[in-house]
Design a protein around this motif. Structure first.
Motif, mmCIF file in Angstrom:
data_model
loop_
_atom_site.group_PDB
_atom_site.id
_atom_site.type_symbol
_atom_site.label_atom_id
_atom_site.label_comp_id
_atom_site.label_asym_id
_atom_site.label_seq_id
_atom_site.Cartn_x
_atom_site.Cartn_y
_atom_site.Cartn_z
ATOM 1 N N VAL A 60 -18.275 -43.192 3.440
ATOM 2 C CA VAL A 60 -18.623 -42.845 4.824
ATOM 3 C C VAL A 60 -19.588 -41.672 4.841
ATOM 4 O O VAL A 60 -19.391 -40.674 4.144
ATOM 5 N N TRP A 61 -20.633 -41.818 5.625
ATOM 6 C CA TRP A 61 -21.504 -40.696 5.989
ATOM 7 C C TRP A 61 -21.587 -40.678 7.514
ATOM 8 O O TRP A 61 -21.840 -41.714 8.130
ATOM 9 N N GLU A 62 -21.362 -39.497 8.108
ATOM 10 C CA GLU A 62 -21.331 -39.415 9.562
ATOM 11 C C GLU A 62 -22.024 -38.138 10.007
ATOM 12 O O GLU A 62 -21.739 -37.047 9.504
ATOM 13 N N SER A 63 -22.927 -38.265 10.957
ATOM 14 C CA SER A 63 -23.641 -37.096 11.479
ATOM 15 C C SER A 63 -22.752 -36.330 12.446
ATOM 16 O O SER A 63 -21.678 -36.792 12.847
ATOM 17 N N GLY A 64 -23.224 -35.167 12.852
ATOM 18 C CA GLY A 64 -22.569 -34.467 13.944
ATOM 19 C C GLY A 64 -22.879 -35.130 15.267
ATOM 20 O O GLY A 64 -23.686 -36.057 15.356
ATOM 21 N N ALA A 65 -22.223 -34.657 16.328
ATOM 22 C CA ALA A 65 -22.509 -35.144 17.681
ATOM 23 C C ALA A 65 -23.619 -34.272 18.254
ATOM 24 O O ALA A 65 -23.382 -33.165 18.726
ATOM 25 N N SER A 66 -24.840 -34.772 18.193
ATOM 26 C CA SER A 66 -26.005 -33.962 18.540
ATOM 27 C C SER A 66 -26.537 -34.294 19.928
ATOM 28 O O SER A 66 -26.571 -35.464 20.337
ATOM 29 N N ASP A 67 -26.974 -33.254 20.648
ATOM 30 C CA ASP A 67 -27.668 -33.480 21.924
ATOM 31 C C ASP A 67 -29.182 -33.367 21.756
ATOM 32 O O ASP A 67 -29.927 -33.431 22.733
ATOM 33 N N PHE A 68 -29.627 -33.184 20.494
ATOM 34 C CA PHE A 68 -31.049 -33.078 20.156
ATOM 35 C C PHE A 68 -31.766 -31.991 20.961
ATOM 36 O O PHE A 68 -32.950 -32.091 21.259
ATOM 37 N N GLY A 69 -31.020 -30.977 21.326
ATOM 38 C CA GLY A 69 -31.624 -29.817 21.978
ATOM 39 C C GLY A 69 -31.875 -29.964 23.459
ATOM 40 O O GLY A 69 -32.489 -29.079 24.071
ATOM 41 N N THR A 70 -31.388 -31.044 24.078
ATOM 42 C CA THR A 70 -31.606 -31.211 25.526
ATOM 43 C C THR A 70 -30.302 -31.662 26.169
ATOM 44 O O THR A 70 -29.578 -32.496 25.621
ATOM 45 N N PRO A 71 -30.000 -31.163 27.377
ATOM 46 C CA PRO A 71 -28.744 -31.545 28.035
ATOM 47 C C PRO A 71 -28.831 -32.875 28.772
ATOM 48 O O PRO A 71 -27.810 -33.415 29.204
ATOM 49 N N GLU A 72 -30.055 -33.413 28.941
ATOM 50 C CA GLU A 72 -30.209 -34.628 29.727
ATOM 51 C C GLU A 72 -29.578 -35.835 29.017
ATOM 52 O O GLU A 72 -29.386 -35.846 27.812
#
Length: 450
Positions: free
Chosen positions: A368-380
């Motif tokens: 398993v490889w899993e990324s974090g839960a990212s908002d990519f720097g924007t709240p939209e």
């Protein structure tokens, strides 16, 4: 992770290399781009996701049930060459050695706990010295019957200055030493063996290690150095390091020009004078049954990373020079070395060679490889419109977004593309492989704002 702006306001986020590995300390919502929240049973050190470390059966140890194994190397005067004899202590308490005809019992040598062994040249002949925390010492020259030696119950041993130095069961504050030129003579006297007591805040003695020409004593809360060459009156002790948390005996190993230490607050490398923190990204749980060895530039550690586990549940393999590492979720009782190869002894007594096979005795590990839960720097709210990856084996890709999760079966054989069409404020990507042979690279996703 790199970013490319696309026509129409979208962006392509690409992980060109997975070498950022995992960071177990940080909340997955604030992980740096490209760093995984979870990465297990994959090896990432080459940049792609490939089969991680596992154990494989060897013909030699097929069907064997053991609690420790080692190699005896001696000079055979008839053959005029050095010969290697593999040995193990069985779960039945008996000791066995291997010759051209298979395994044979070494009669009279029994152990009630896992033994350790060291090669030594005694009275002109090579011999193997075998000890355990609950049994006396045994010595065997490979030709004559093994003999039992009246000795302390040894928990670890180191050779230095033609003496053996040992930590012992039942004596937490003294290191014992044998007679000069004879590690089988433990009589306490000014002209033979003896002991040195250490009474200070560094706590009880855990391990004795031969390092940089001295005996280094790993203690519960620090490290001391013993100069033990020549006459007993010349022996001296220097206290060098105080640890911030408790040290676990089994996690210590001499790794070239450093000693790796496993402690309650993480991993450290000790250079003979001071210690520095290593692998901050790996969070270890208390690991009193930790086991470690060093081979070919790598530190192998069996320890706990799961707070709910009661025993070792993870194999960590770390390159000492560059600090790269891999984590495999394998329960290992003990790690041992045979020459340059590392073997893992499982809780059921099976012994397997540690290798990048991605499996445990032929059973593929779930990688398993899993990324974090990212908002990519924007709240939209944004939409994951496309995910692309390259894989040589079949994998499952999963996307979590807006409280939903979708899985996609990806066939191996080249570059593959899926269109999740999922929207939310955060995005998580994951890759799972349930077979060996996966090789995943060039993961990217297209993010468009709504």
């Amino acid at each position: 992770m790199s970013t490319v702006k696309l026509p129409g306001g979208g962006t392509r986020r690409m992980i060109n290399r997975f070498t950022a590995n995992v960071d177990m300390r940080m909340d997955d919502s604030v992980l740096p781009d490209g760093t995984a929240a979870r990465a297990e049973n994959f090896d990432v050190t080459g940049g792609a996701l490939t089969d991680g470390w596992g154990t494989e059966e060897t013909e030699e140890f097929a069907g064997v049930s053991c609690m420790s194994l080692w190699r005896f190397t001696r000079y055979d005067y008839d053959e005029r060459a050095y010969v290697h004899t593999d040995m193990y202590a069985g779960t039945d308490g008996k000791t066995y050695y291997r010759d051209s005809g298979g395994w044979n019992e070494l009669y009279g040598v029994t152990f009630t706990s896992p033994p350790s062994a060291v090669n030594y040249r005694l009275y002109g002949d090579d011999c193997i010295i075998m000890t355990s925390p609950t049994d006396s010492m045994y010595v065997w020259d490979g030709v004559s019957p093994a003999r039992k030696v009246d000795s302390p119950k040894i928990t670890s041993m180191a050779m230095s200055g033609e003496r053996m130095f040992a930590t012992t069961a039942g004596e937490s504050n003294a290191v014992y030493f044998s007679d000069d030129l004879d590690p089988t003579e433990w009589t306490v006297s000014p002209s033979a063996g003896g002991f040195v007591q250490l009474l200070d805040e560094r706590g009880r003695l855990l391990r004795a290690l031969d390092f940089l020409g001295y005996v280094y004593l790993i203690r519960e809360y620090g490290v001391s150095r013993l100069y033990g060459t020549g006459d007993q009156s010349a022996f001296s002790v220097a206290n060098l390091y105080v640890a911030g948390g408790g040290i676990y005996a089994g996690g210590t190993a001499v790794c070239g020009d450093v000693i790796m230490l496993t402690g309650a607050d993480g991993l450290y490398s000790f250079d003979g004078y001071s210690a520095s923190r290593r692998l901050r990204a790996v969070r270890l749980q208390p690991s009193p049954d930790a086991s470690a060895v060093y081979s070919d530039g790598r530190y192998y550690l069996a320890a706990r990373t799961d707070a709910d586990s009661e025993a070792n549940d993870t194999l960590l393999v770390c390159d000492i020079e560059d600090g790269t590492f891999s984590l495999s979720r394998i329960g290992i009782k003990r790690l041992c070395k045979l020459g340059g190869e590392v073997y893992a002894i499982m809780p059921d007594g099976r012994a397997g060679r540690v290798s990048k096979c991605g499996a445990v005795f032929g059973e593929p590990l779930v990688k398993v490889w899993e990324s974090g839960a990212s908002d990519f720097g924007t709240p939209e709210i944004k939409t994951v419109s496309e995910v692309t990856l390259r894989t040589d084996g079949d994998v499952t890709l999963y996307v979590e977004c807006g409280g939903r999760r979708r899985e996609f079966a990806i066939k191996g054989g080249g570059t593959r593309r899926v269109r999740p069409a999922m929207s939310g404020r955060t995005v998580r990507l994951g890759i799972k492989s349930v077979q060996t042979g996966a090789r995943v690279s060039r993961l990217s996703c297209v993010i468009r704002r709504r």
